[in-house]
Design a protein around this motif. Structure first.
Motif, mmCIF file in Angstrom:
data_model
loop_
_atom_site.group_PDB
_atom_site.id
_atom_site.type_symbol
_atom_site.label_atom_id
_atom_site.label_comp_id
_atom_site.label_asym_id
_atom_site.label_seq_id
_atom_site.Cartn_x
_atom_site.Cartn_y
_atom_site.Cartn_z
ATOM 1 N N UNK A 1 21.903 -1.313 -22.654
ATOM 2 C CA UNK A 1 21.471 0.057 -22.405
ATOM 3 C C UNK A 1 21.691 0.934 -23.647
ATOM 4 N N UNK A 2 22.826 0.747 -24.329
ATOM 5 C CA UNK A 2 23.113 1.537 -25.523
ATOM 6 C C UNK A 2 22.197 1.193 -26.694
ATOM 7 N N UNK A 3 21.722 -0.044 -26.742
ATOM 8 C CA UNK A 3 20.871 -0.471 -27.846
ATOM 9 C C UNK A 3 19.375 -0.395 -27.516
ATOM 10 N N UNK A 4 19.032 0.122 -26.348
ATOM 11 C CA UNK A 4 17.633 0.145 -25.923
ATOM 12 C C UNK A 4 16.760 0.932 -26.903
ATOM 13 N N UNK A 5 17.248 2.071 -27.391
ATOM 14 C CA UNK A 5 16.493 2.887 -28.344
ATOM 15 C C UNK A 5 17.259 3.111 -29.647
ATOM 16 N N UNK A 6 18.331 2.374 -29.869
ATOM 17 C CA UNK A 6 19.176 2.580 -31.052
ATOM 18 C C UNK A 6 18.480 2.097 -32.319
ATOM 19 N N UNK A 7 18.600 2.860 -33.405
ATOM 20 C CA UNK A 7 18.020 2.408 -34.679
ATOM 21 C C UNK A 7 18.656 1.089 -35.115
ATOM 22 N N UNK A 8 17.835 0.208 -35.613
ATOM 23 C CA UNK A 8 18.332 -1.090 -36.052
ATOM 24 C C UNK A 8 18.319 -2.130 -34.939
ATOM 25 N N UNK A 9 18.280 -1.695 -33.689
ATOM 26 C CA UNK A 9 18.219 -2.613 -32.550
ATOM 27 C C UNK A 9 16.891 -2.411 -31.826
ATOM 28 N N UNK A 10 16.730 -1.236 -31.229
ATOM 29 C CA UNK A 10 15.516 -0.826 -30.534
ATOM 30 C C UNK A 10 14.923 -1.929 -29.667
ATOM 31 N N UNK A 11 15.681 -2.298 -28.642
ATOM 32 C CA UNK A 11 15.231 -3.336 -27.710
ATOM 33 C C UNK A 11 13.945 -2.940 -26.991
ATOM 34 N N UNK A 12 13.716 -1.625 -26.838
ATOM 35 C CA UNK A 12 12.487 -1.180 -26.184
ATOM 36 C C UNK A 12 11.263 -1.562 -27.021
ATOM 37 N N UNK A 13 11.362 -1.402 -28.343
ATOM 38 C CA UNK A 13 10.264 -1.782 -29.231
ATOM 39 C C UNK A 13 10.009 -3.291 -29.169
ATOM 40 N N UNK A 14 11.070 -4.071 -29.047
ATOM 41 C CA UNK A 14 10.908 -5.524 -28.920
ATOM 42 C C UNK A 14 10.129 -5.853 -27.647
ATOM 43 N N UNK A 15 10.458 -5.169 -26.560
ATOM 44 C CA UNK A 15 9.712 -5.371 -25.310
ATOM 45 C C UNK A 15 8.252 -4.968 -25.449
ATOM 46 N N UNK A 16 7.989 -3.857 -26.150
ATOM 47 C CA UNK A 16 6.607 -3.413 -26.350
ATOM 48 C C UNK A 16 5.816 -4.388 -27.220
ATOM 49 N N UNK A 17 6.448 -4.902 -28.267
ATOM 50 C CA UNK A 17 5.762 -5.878 -29.115
ATOM 51 C C UNK A 17 5.468 -7.166 -28.348
ATOM 52 N N UNK A 18 6.344 -7.508 -27.432
ATOM 53 C CA UNK A 18 6.138 -8.713 -26.623
ATOM 54 C C UNK A 18 5.028 -8.515 -25.592
ATOM 55 N N UNK A 19 4.944 -7.328 -25.021
ATOM 56 C CA UNK A 19 4.004 -7.101 -23.920
ATOM 57 C C UNK A 19 2.559 -6.927 -24.389
ATOM 58 N N UNK A 20 2.340 -6.684 -25.672
ATOM 59 C CA UNK A 20 0.977 -6.461 -26.168
ATOM 60 C C UNK A 20 0.045 -7.598 -25.754
ATOM 61 N N UNK A 21 0.441 -8.815 -26.006
ATOM 62 C CA UNK A 21 -0.401 -9.968 -25.663
ATOM 63 C C UNK A 21 -0.491 -10.172 -24.157
ATOM 64 N N UNK A 22 0.575 -9.852 -23.454
ATOM 65 C CA UNK A 22 0.562 -10.005 -22.006
ATOM 66 C C UNK A 22 -0.352 -8.963 -21.344
ATOM 67 N N UNK A 23 -0.546 -7.815 -21.992
ATOM 68 C CA UNK A 23 -1.513 -6.833 -21.484
ATOM 69 C C UNK A 23 -2.923 -7.426 -21.551
ATOM 70 N N UNK B 1 7.265 -8.853 -35.229
ATOM 71 C CA UNK B 1 5.997 -8.269 -35.645
ATOM 72 C C UNK B 1 4.885 -9.312 -35.706
ATOM 73 N N UNK B 2 5.241 -10.581 -35.842
ATOM 74 C CA UNK B 2 4.258 -11.652 -35.841
ATOM 75 C C UNK B 2 4.065 -12.254 -34.444
ATOM 76 N N UNK B 3 4.944 -11.904 -33.533
ATOM 77 C CA UNK B 3 4.887 -12.457 -32.182
ATOM 78 C C UNK B 3 3.579 -12.154 -31.450
ATOM 79 N N UNK B 4 3.045 -10.913 -31.495
ATOM 80 C CA UNK B 4 1.779 -10.674 -30.784
ATOM 81 C C UNK B 4 0.642 -11.575 -31.259
ATOM 82 N N UNK B 5 0.538 -11.803 -32.567
ATOM 83 C CA UNK B 5 -0.518 -12.666 -33.090
ATOM 84 C C UNK B 5 -0.312 -14.097 -32.607
ATOM 85 N N UNK B 6 0.924 -14.552 -32.646
ATOM 86 C CA UNK B 6 1.239 -15.904 -32.171
ATOM 87 C C UNK B 6 0.904 -16.049 -30.691
ATOM 88 N N UNK B 7 1.204 -15.026 -29.920
ATOM 89 C CA UNK B 7 0.914 -15.093 -28.483
ATOM 90 C C UNK B 7 -0.581 -15.002 -28.198
#
Length: 169
Positions: free
Chosen positions: A55-77, A136-142
């Motif tokens: 929860x603390x790292x969800x939007x924290x700079x350097x971690x931003x787990x939310x951005x990781x989820x968004x990058x993952x969901x692009x292909x799933x959309x 950042x390369x994950x969406x293309x791979x997916x």
């Protein structure tokens, strides 16, 4: 419309809804579930503390787990949209074609889940400064996995369908 046709039609509608929402929600939450599970099972962090750290790292700079989820969901959309229009608009008067599309989309989704999970777990096991670049390369791979998985599932379903016809005669 007969009872069997109505049952088949309602099963296809249910399958489209399930596939659509599973692709969207699963694609977004897959990395988060893996992160929480990795903390608990591999690093032996209690669930409460793993959740707090997440929860603390969800939007924290350097971690931003939310951005990781968004990058993952692009292909799933894209997978969800394909499920909605390709399977949702399938001709219900041709059940073998509907089944072939369903198998192809299921194979594509499972391929994407497998590659995505492998990527996230690999980054969690081997953390380094450049490890985050893989996201950042994950969406293309997916996208590639979506195409390859769909083609493999479509061919397998076609082969199984024709194999079943050969055994009937």
């Amino acid at each position: 419309m007969t009872t069997a046709d109505h049952r088949f039609s309602s099963r296809v509608r249910w399958l489209v809804r399930l596939g659509y929402w599973s692709a969207l929600l699963g694609g977004l939450t897959l990395p988060w579930i893996l992160m929480l599970g990795f903390d608990h099972f591999v690093r032996n962090v209690p669930w409460r503390l793993a959740w707090r750290s997440f929860y603390l790292h969800l939007f924290a700079p350097g971690y931003n787990f939310f951005l990781i989820g968004l990058l993952n969901v692009v292909s799933f959309v894209l997978l969800a949209i394909i499920i909605l229009f390709h399977l949702g608009k399938a001709p219900l008067s041709d059940p073998p074609k509907v089944r072939q599309r369903a198998w192809a989309l299921a194979t594509a989704g499972l391929t994407m889940i497998g590659v995505s999970a492998w990527t996230h777990v690999s980054v969690l096991i081997h953390p380094d400064a450049q490890g985050g670049l893989v996201y950042f390369f994950l969406p293309v791979t997916l996208f590639i996995c979506l195409s390859a998985g769909y083609a493999a599932g479509w061919l397998a379903a076609k082969w199984l369908r024709h194999g079943a016809h050969r055994h009937e005669t």
